[in-house]
Motif scaffolding. Structure first.
Motif, PDB file in Angstrom:
ATOM      1  N   SER A 134       0.899  -1.205   0.066  1.00 38.52           N
ATOM      2  CA  SER A 134       0.032  -0.071  -0.091  1.00 38.52           C
ATOM      3  C   SER A 134       0.909   1.081   0.101  1.00 38.52           C
ATOM      4  CB  SER A 134      -1.002  -0.097   1.264  1.00 38.52           C
ATOM      5  OG  SER A 134      -1.752   1.185   1.342  1.00 38.52           O
ATOM      6  N   ALA A 174       1.536   4.006  -3.182  1.00 41.82           N
ATOM      7  CA  ALA A 174       1.430   5.459  -3.097  1.00 41.82           C
ATOM      8  C   ALA A 174       2.413   6.186  -3.390  1.00 41.82           C
ATOM      9  CB  ALA A 174       0.466   5.627  -1.949  1.00 41.82           C
ATOM     10  N   GLU A 203       3.635   6.406  -6.926  1.00 37.59           N
ATOM     11  CA  GLU A 203       2.750   7.302  -7.658  1.00 37.59           C
ATOM     12  C   GLU A 203       2.757   8.715  -7.303  1.00 37.59           C
ATOM     13  OE1 GLU A 203      -0.982   5.179  -6.777  1.00 37.59           O
ATOM     14  OE2 GLU A 203      -0.750   3.562  -8.344  1.00 37.59           O
ATOM     15  N   GLN A 204       3.051   9.059  -6.181  1.00 35.67           N
ATOM     16  CA  GLN A 204       3.205  10.430  -5.872  1.00 35.67           C
ATOM     17  C   GLN A 204       4.532  11.001  -5.568  1.00 35.67           C
ATOM     18  OE1 GLN A 204      -0.959   9.687  -2.823  1.00 35.67           O
ATOM     19  NE2 GLN A 204       0.937  10.309  -2.037  1.00 35.67           N
ATOM     20  N   CYS A 212       4.341   8.348   0.345  1.00 35.49           N
ATOM     21  CA  CYS A 212       3.072   7.672   0.517  1.00 35.49           C
ATOM     22  C   CYS A 212       2.031   8.736   0.769  1.00 35.49           C
ATOM     23  CB  CYS A 212       3.027   6.679   1.373  1.00 35.49           C
ATOM     24  SG  CYS A 212       2.895   6.983   3.100  1.00 35.49           S
TER      25      CYS A 212
END
Length: 226
Positions: free
Chosen positions: A96, A100, A103-104, A153
């Motif tokens: 998880s 994140a 992606e960020q 994240c």
């Protein structure tokens, strides 16, 4: 060991003895299940009994120490069941948080990851190979690298939980190094490169394998099968 007196003034006595006992619990200098008698610890760490008791209470909250009215304080035990539980929790958390973060993550995140990897690579994993003994100087940069990977994240609580799990896993890694001599640098580099390439499926796969591989061997050893 006069750690408390040597570093006095930089931290409180409770914090110093807390970190000293915590380190020895993680590195198994204090064996799992060993009774932690306050007077003996006071002599070992050259500190008063009150800071020792407060430190043990904090460590009990961390799950590294247990307490019972009959036995008092003891170092938390290790088991195959607990090792597997920690492994599964880390995999779920890593999937998880790492997804994140990839992606960020921005340029600053990429720099943190690369810098933390280079710092880690400079430190030997083992202090001795015969017998295999983990290098205490490896622990902080190792944790810093894995934290850097998930640092984008977007959740400070998730990072905090991740680091708590990492500490418990570190106890087991010291045991794993007794039955498995390996250099994880290839794993670390592969995860880093996949993350920086923004290849989420590959990064998650490699991170899972990095966590599960040593854990499976350790679980077998703790179960008496290795």
């Amino acid at each position: 060991m006069n750690l408390i007196l040597a570093q006095k003034g930089r931290m409180t006595s409770v914090s110093l003895v807390y970190h000293a006992i915590r380190r020895d619990l993680i590195q198994a200098s204090l064996e799992p299940g060993e009774r932690l008698r306050i007077q003996e610890l006071s002599e070992r760490y050259q500190c008063g009994v009150i800071p020792i008791r407060e430190a043990l209470n904090r460590l009990a909250s961390d799950g590294l120490v247990t307490y019972s009215e009959q036995r008092g304080f003891s170092a938390a035990a290790v088991s195959a069941t607990d090792a597997l539980d920690i492994c599964q929790a880390r995999v779920l958390m890593s999937e998880s948080a790492l997804r994140a973060s990839i992606e960020q993550g921005d340029d600053a995140w990429e720099e943190r990851v690369v810098l933390s990897y280079h710092r880690l690579k400079k430190v030997p994993r083992y202090a001795s190979m015969d017998p295999p003994i983990g290098n205490i100087d490896y622990d902080d940069p190792h944790k810093a690298f894995h934290t850097a990977l998930i640092s984008a994240c977007g959740s400070s609580r998730m990072i905090q939980l991740f680091e708590q799990l990492f500490v418990h896993a570190e106890r087991y890694r010291y045991y794993a190094r007794r039955v498995l001599v390996a250099d994880p640098d290839d794993d670390h580099r592969a995860v880093m490169e996949a993350a920086l390439a923004r290849d989420v499926p590959l990064a998650l796969k490699l991170a899972r394998e990095h966590i599960e591989g040593p854990a499976k061997i350790l679980v077998q050893a703790l179960s008496g099968k290795a």
